[in-house]
Design a protein around this motif. Structure first.
Motif, PDB file in Angstrom:
ATOM      1  N   UNK A   1      30.896  -8.798  12.560  1.00 37.67           N
ATOM      2  CA  UNK A   1      31.041  -8.545  13.994  1.00 37.67           C
ATOM      3  C   UNK A   1      32.492  -8.739  14.424  1.00 37.67           C
ATOM      4  N   UNK A   2      33.133  -9.786  13.919  1.00 35.90           N
ATOM      5  CA  UNK A   2      34.532 -10.058  14.233  1.00 35.90           C
ATOM      6  C   UNK A   2      35.415  -8.875  13.850  1.00 35.90           C
ATOM      7  N   UNK A   3      35.245  -8.378  12.638  1.00 31.60           N
ATOM      8  CA  UNK A   3      36.042  -7.236  12.187  1.00 31.60           C
ATOM      9  C   UNK A   3      35.759  -5.995  13.027  1.00 31.60           C
ATOM     10  N   UNK A   4      34.478  -5.755  13.336  1.00 33.00           N
ATOM     11  CA  UNK A   4      34.121  -4.582  14.140  1.00 33.00           C
ATOM     12  C   UNK A   4      34.705  -4.674  15.547  1.00 33.00           C
ATOM     13  N   UNK A   5      34.674  -5.876  16.140  1.00 34.88           N
ATOM     14  CA  UNK A   5      35.241  -6.041  17.481  1.00 34.88           C
ATOM     15  C   UNK A   5      36.746  -5.806  17.472  1.00 34.88           C
ATOM     16  N   UNK A   6      37.428  -6.300  16.439  1.00 36.77           N
ATOM     17  CA  UNK A   6      38.869  -6.073  16.344  1.00 36.77           C
ATOM     18  C   UNK A   6      39.180  -4.583  16.206  1.00 36.77           C
ATOM     19  N   UNK A   7      38.402  -3.882  15.401  1.00 35.56           N
ATOM     20  CA  UNK A   7      38.620  -2.435  15.234  1.00 35.56           C
ATOM     21  C   UNK A   7      38.346  -1.685  16.527  1.00 35.56           C
ATOM     22  N   UNK A   8      37.258  -2.040  17.198  1.00 37.60           N
ATOM     23  CA  UNK A   8      36.897  -1.349  18.447  1.00 37.60           C
ATOM     24  C   UNK A   8      37.896  -1.648  19.554  1.00 37.60           C
ATOM     25  N   UNK A   9      38.554  -2.804  19.481  1.00 37.73           N
ATOM     26  CA  UNK A   9      39.485  -3.191  20.531  1.00 37.73           C
ATOM     27  C   UNK A   9      40.888  -2.655  20.360  1.00 37.73           C
ATOM     28  N   UNK A  10      41.160  -2.000  19.232  1.00 40.29           N
ATOM     29  CA  UNK A  10      42.497  -1.447  19.024  1.00 40.29           C
ATOM     30  C   UNK A  10      42.810  -0.435  20.120  1.00 40.29           C
ATOM     31  N   UNK A  11      43.981  -0.570  20.691  1.00 42.30           N
ATOM     32  CA  UNK A  11      44.405   0.373  21.714  1.00 42.30           C
ATOM     33  C   UNK A  11      43.890   0.049  23.103  1.00 42.30           C
ATOM     34  N   UNK A  12      43.106  -1.001  23.239  1.00 39.93           N
ATOM     35  CA  UNK A  12      42.612  -1.400  24.558  1.00 39.93           C
ATOM     36  C   UNK A  12      43.317  -2.694  24.952  1.00 39.93           C
ATOM     37  N   UNK A  13      44.028  -2.658  26.065  1.00 39.27           N
ATOM     38  CA  UNK A  13      44.830  -3.826  26.451  1.00 39.27           C
ATOM     39  C   UNK A  13      44.003  -5.102  26.558  1.00 39.27           C
ATOM     40  N   UNK A  14      44.445  -6.140  25.898  1.00 42.48           N
ATOM     41  CA  UNK A  14      43.824  -7.449  25.988  1.00 42.48           C
ATOM     42  C   UNK A  14      42.607  -7.655  25.115  1.00 42.48           C
ATOM     43  N   UNK A  15      42.117  -6.619  24.472  1.00 43.58           N
ATOM     44  CA  UNK A  15      40.870  -6.732  23.722  1.00 43.58           C
ATOM     45  C   UNK A  15      41.028  -7.582  22.465  1.00 43.58           C
ATOM     46  N   UNK A  16      42.039  -7.293  21.666  1.00 43.97           N
ATOM     47  CA  UNK A  16      42.195  -8.032  20.409  1.00 43.97           C
ATOM     48  C   UNK A  16      42.462  -9.515  20.665  1.00 43.97           C
ATOM     49  N   UNK A  17      43.311  -9.810  21.631  1.00 45.31           N
ATOM     50  CA  UNK A  17      43.611 -11.209  21.950  1.00 45.31           C
ATOM     51  C   UNK A  17      42.369 -11.918  22.466  1.00 45.31           C
TER      52      UNK A  17
ATOM     53  N   UNK B   1      26.253 -14.367  18.846  1.00 43.77           N
ATOM     54  CA  UNK B   1      26.257 -13.149  18.033  1.00 43.77           C
ATOM     55  C   UNK B   1      25.682 -11.976  18.829  1.00 43.77           C
ATOM     56  N   UNK B   2      24.539 -12.200  19.480  1.00 41.79           N
ATOM     57  CA  UNK B   2      23.936 -11.136  20.292  1.00 41.79           C
ATOM     58  C   UNK B   2      24.851 -10.735  21.443  1.00 41.79           C
ATOM     59  N   UNK B   3      25.488 -11.729  22.057  1.00 41.47           N
ATOM     60  CA  UNK B   3      26.424 -11.437  23.144  1.00 41.47           C
ATOM     61  C   UNK B   3      27.602 -10.599  22.637  1.00 41.47           C
ATOM     62  N   UNK B   4      28.087 -10.944  21.453  1.00 40.28           N
ATOM     63  CA  UNK B   4      29.175 -10.182  20.843  1.00 40.28           C
ATOM     64  C   UNK B   4      28.763  -8.756  20.521  1.00 40.28           C
ATOM     65  N   UNK B   5      27.522  -8.571  20.070  1.00 45.30           N
ATOM     66  CA  UNK B   5      27.019  -7.218  19.788  1.00 45.30           C
ATOM     67  C   UNK B   5      27.002  -6.370  21.055  1.00 45.30           C
ATOM     68  N   UNK B   6      26.576  -6.982  22.173  1.00 42.45           N
ATOM     69  CA  UNK B   6      26.568  -6.245  23.444  1.00 42.45           C
ATOM     70  C   UNK B   6      27.988  -5.881  23.871  1.00 42.45           C
ATOM     71  N   UNK B   7      28.925  -6.808  23.673  1.00 45.31           N
ATOM     72  CA  UNK B   7      30.312  -6.511  24.018  1.00 45.31           C
ATOM     73  C   UNK B   7      30.872  -5.411  23.122  1.00 45.31           C
ATOM     74  N   UNK B   8      30.462  -5.400  21.877  1.00 45.77           N
ATOM     75  CA  UNK B   8      30.898  -4.350  20.958  1.00 45.77           C
ATOM     76  C   UNK B   8      30.388  -2.992  21.426  1.00 45.77           C
ATOM     77  N   UNK B   9      29.143  -2.928  21.846  1.00 47.13           N
ATOM     78  CA  UNK B   9      28.603  -1.670  22.358  1.00 47.13           C
ATOM     79  C   UNK B   9      29.385  -1.196  23.576  1.00 47.13           C
ATOM     80  N   UNK B  10      29.745  -2.139  24.450  1.00 48.42           N
ATOM     81  CA  UNK B  10      30.510  -1.770  25.642  1.00 48.42           C
ATOM     82  C   UNK B  10      31.904  -1.268  25.253  1.00 48.42           C
ATOM     83  N   UNK B  11      32.534  -1.924  24.278  1.00 48.08           N
ATOM     84  CA  UNK B  11      33.857  -1.486  23.848  1.00 48.08           C
ATOM     85  C   UNK B  11      33.809  -0.109  23.210  1.00 48.08           C
ATOM     86  N   UNK B  12      32.760   0.149  22.446  1.00 51.76           N
ATOM     87  CA  UNK B  12      32.646   1.440  21.762  1.00 51.76           C
ATOM     88  C   UNK B  12      32.299   2.577  22.704  1.00 51.76           C
ATOM     89  N   UNK B  13      31.647   2.255  23.813  1.00 54.75           N
ATOM     90  CA  UNK B  13      31.332   3.312  24.772  1.00 54.75           C
ATOM     91  C   UNK B  13      32.643   3.810  25.371  1.00 54.75           C
TER      92      UNK B  13
END
Length: 118
Positions: free
Chosen positions: A14-30, A54-66
């Motif tokens: 999940x950590x790796x996926x969130x970092x990948x999904x957050x690339x190019x979005x201001x403040x996401x990686x930090x 973990x579930x909360x992170x999954x929901x945030x990942x879905x929001x980032x990917x949308x």
């Protein structure tokens, strides 16, 4: 080194996926790094809390990917010199003259102009 449990592998993934999904979005990686560091000290035995995060992170990942997410922010409550210290009012609200919810336009502190536009 011991092998990671299934839950640990899921969290690392999940950590790796969130970092990948957050690339190019201001403040996401930090924000992702800070959030994971904040909860890194949780004991392994606190499985319910880890699964909740973990579930909360999954929901945030879905929001980032949308396609709707353009940045990732955080709500941070800071105490400034203008904030009421006597506890009156809601937590995190600033004191001031324009805080009356019945007068939302007055709180914007826009200059008063006559109705005819002059």
């Amino acid at each position: 080194m011991s092998r990671h449990s299934r839950l640990q592998r899921q969290v690392l993934s999940l950590y790796r996926e969130l970092l990948r999904a957050g690339r190019g979005k201001p403040g996401a990686e930090a924000r992702v790094r800070a959030e994971f560091r904040q909860h890194a000290c949780l004991p392994r035995s606190d499985v319910l809390r880890i699964e909740y995060l973990y579930r909360r992170g999954r929901r945030q990942l879905q929001m980032l990917r949308s396609g709707h997410a353009t940045a990732m922010g955080a709500f941070v409550r800071t105490r400034g010199p203008t904030e009421e210290s006597n506890g009156a009012g809601a937590p995190g609200t600033l004191s001031g003259e324009g805080d009356d919810p019945r007068k939302p336009l007055d709180s914007l502190r826009t200059p008063k102009t006559p109705l005819d536009g002059r």
